[in-house]
Design a protein around this motif. Structure first.
Motif, PDB file in Angstrom:
ATOM      1  N   LEU A   1       0.847  -1.187   0.000  1.00  0.00           N
ATOM      2  CA  LEU A   1       0.000   0.000   0.000  1.00  0.00           C
ATOM      3  C   LEU A   1       0.882   1.236   0.000  1.00  0.00           C
ATOM      4  O   LEU A   1       1.907   1.269   0.692  1.00  0.00           O
ATOM      5  N   SER A   2       0.468   2.223  -0.755  1.00  0.00           N
ATOM      6  CA  SER A   2       1.212   3.481  -0.795  1.00  0.00           C
ATOM      7  C   SER A   2       0.284   4.638  -0.479  1.00  0.00           C
ATOM      8  O   SER A   2      -0.934   4.558  -0.704  1.00  0.00           O
TER       9      SER A   2
ATOM     10  N   PHE B   1       4.602  -7.231   8.314  1.00  0.00           N
ATOM     11  CA  PHE B   1       4.377  -5.931   7.671  1.00  0.00           C
ATOM     12  C   PHE B   1       5.595  -5.032   7.891  1.00  0.00           C
ATOM     13  O   PHE B   1       6.249  -5.096   8.939  1.00  0.00           O
ATOM     14  N   THR B   2       5.856  -4.170   6.918  1.00  0.00           N
ATOM     15  CA  THR B   2       6.942  -3.196   7.032  1.00  0.00           C
ATOM     16  C   THR B   2       6.449  -1.832   6.587  1.00  0.00           C
ATOM     17  O   THR B   2       5.962  -1.691   5.459  1.00  0.00           O
ATOM     18  N   ILE B   3       6.576  -0.858   7.459  1.00  0.00           N
ATOM     19  CA  ILE B   3       6.218   0.520   7.121  1.00  0.00           C
ATOM     20  C   ILE B   3       7.484   1.277   6.763  1.00  0.00           C
ATOM     21  O   ILE B   3       8.548   1.071   7.363  1.00  0.00           O
TER      22      ILE B   3
ATOM     23  N   SER C   1       4.654   3.976   2.789  1.00  0.00           N
ATOM     24  CA  SER C   1       4.217   2.692   2.246  1.00  0.00           C
ATOM     25  C   SER C   1       4.060   1.660   3.350  1.00  0.00           C
ATOM     26  O   SER C   1       4.668   1.775   4.420  1.00  0.00           O
ATOM     27  N   LEU C   2       3.255   0.661   3.046  1.00  0.00           N
ATOM     28  CA  LEU C   2       3.093  -0.475   3.937  1.00  0.00           C
ATOM     29  C   LEU C   2       3.211  -1.727   3.086  1.00  0.00           C
ATOM     30  O   LEU C   2       2.352  -1.991   2.241  1.00  0.00           O
ATOM     31  N   LEU C   3       4.275  -2.479   3.309  1.00  0.00           N
ATOM     32  CA  LEU C   3       4.467  -3.753   2.623  1.00  0.00           C
ATOM     33  C   LEU C   3       3.937  -4.857   3.525  1.00  0.00           C
ATOM     34  O   LEU C   3       4.367  -4.976   4.676  1.00  0.00           O
ATOM     35  N   MET C   4       3.021  -5.628   2.988  1.00  0.00           N
ATOM     36  CA  MET C   4       2.387  -6.689   3.768  1.00  0.00           C
ATOM     37  C   MET C   4       2.741  -8.040   3.164  1.00  0.00           C
ATOM     38  O   MET C   4       2.338  -8.330   2.032  1.00  0.00           O
ATOM     39  N   ASN C   5       3.488  -8.827   3.895  1.00  0.00           N
ATOM     40  CA  ASN C   5       3.881 -10.165   3.464  1.00  0.00           C
ATOM     41  C   ASN C   5       3.120 -11.230   4.257  1.00  0.00           C
ATOM     42  O   ASN C   5       2.512 -10.943   5.290  1.00  0.00           O
ATOM     43  N   SER C   6       3.195 -12.444   3.759  1.00  0.00           N
ATOM     44  CA  SER C   6       2.595 -13.599   4.449  1.00  0.00           C
ATOM     45  C   SER C   6       1.164 -13.297   4.883  1.00  0.00           C
ATOM     46  O   SER C   6       0.779 -13.532   6.033  1.00  0.00           O
TER      47      SER C   6
ATOM     48  N   CYS D   1      -4.260   5.228   5.512  1.00  0.00           N
ATOM     49  CA  CYS D   1      -3.083   5.923   6.013  1.00  0.00           C
ATOM     50  C   CYS D   1      -3.542   7.203   6.691  1.00  0.00           C
ATOM     51  O   CYS D   1      -4.620   7.723   6.402  1.00  0.00           O
ATOM     52  N   ALA D   2      -2.737   7.677   7.604  1.00  0.00           N
ATOM     53  CA  ALA D   2      -3.120   8.840   8.388  1.00  0.00           C
ATOM     54  C   ALA D   2      -1.888   9.613   8.821  1.00  0.00           C
ATOM     55  O   ALA D   2      -0.803   9.042   8.960  1.00  0.00           O
ATOM     56  N   ALA D   3      -2.073  10.900   9.049  1.00  0.00           N
ATOM     57  CA  ALA D   3      -0.979  11.785   9.456  1.00  0.00           C
ATOM     58  C   ALA D   3      -1.263  12.374  10.829  1.00  0.00           C
ATOM     59  O   ALA D   3      -2.366  12.852  11.105  1.00  0.00           O
ATOM     60  N   ASN D   4      -0.238  12.331  11.651  1.00  0.00           N
ATOM     61  CA  ASN D   4      -0.283  12.913  12.987  1.00  0.00           C
ATOM     62  C   ASN D   4       0.720  14.060  13.005  1.00  0.00           C
ATOM     63  O   ASN D   4       1.919  13.828  13.064  1.00  0.00           O
ATOM     64  N   VAL D   5       0.200  15.274  12.934  1.00  0.00           N
ATOM     65  CA  VAL D   5       1.073  16.441  12.862  1.00  0.00           C
ATOM     66  C   VAL D   5       1.136  17.095  14.232  1.00  0.00           C
ATOM     67  O   VAL D   5       0.158  17.652  14.708  1.00  0.00           O
TER      68      VAL D   5
END
Length: 124
Positions: A20-21, A68-70, A80-85, A96-100
């Protein structure tokens, strides 16, 4: 304020991978903590992963650890979020979300800006 547009997702079989991007615009992206959450219809949205402004600090939900790897690229304003297995229980709408400016990583109440959501379906 950060505007977020998501891409990626879709359908995959058990054990497969998806990425996911999230493309961000706005001056504050490079200083924002970025997070991924997911929601199953009828259930509350839950934390998946988060990354601090410079990519050094990462948090994962227990179910995401090791699978998962962010990551983020501040030059490209992308996270990005790479989701394996992947497992059928990973099926959900991912956001996705932003915390400012807020401290903390896992509570969705800290995140002020959200992407449109992306469906991920994992079939057995």
């Amino acid at each position: 304020q950060v505007q977020l547009v998501q891409s990626g997702g879709g359908s995959v079989q058990t054990g497969g991978s998806l990425r996911l991007s999230c493309a961000a615009s706005g001056r504050t992206f490079s200083s924002a903590t970025m997070g991924w959450f997911r929601q199953v219809l009828g259930k509350e949205r839950e934390f998946v992963a988060a990354i601090n402004f410079d990519g050094i600090i990462k948090y994962y939900a227990n179910f995401a650890k090791g699978r998962f790897t962010i990551s983020r690229d501040n030059d490209k304003n992308m996270v990005s979020l790479l989701m394996n297995s992947q497992k059928p229980e990973d099926t959900a709408v991912y956001y996705c979300a932003a915390n400012v400016g807020g401290s903390g990583y896992t509570s969705q109440s800290l995140y002020s800006d959200w992407g449109q959501g992306t469906q991920v379906t994992v079939s057995s």
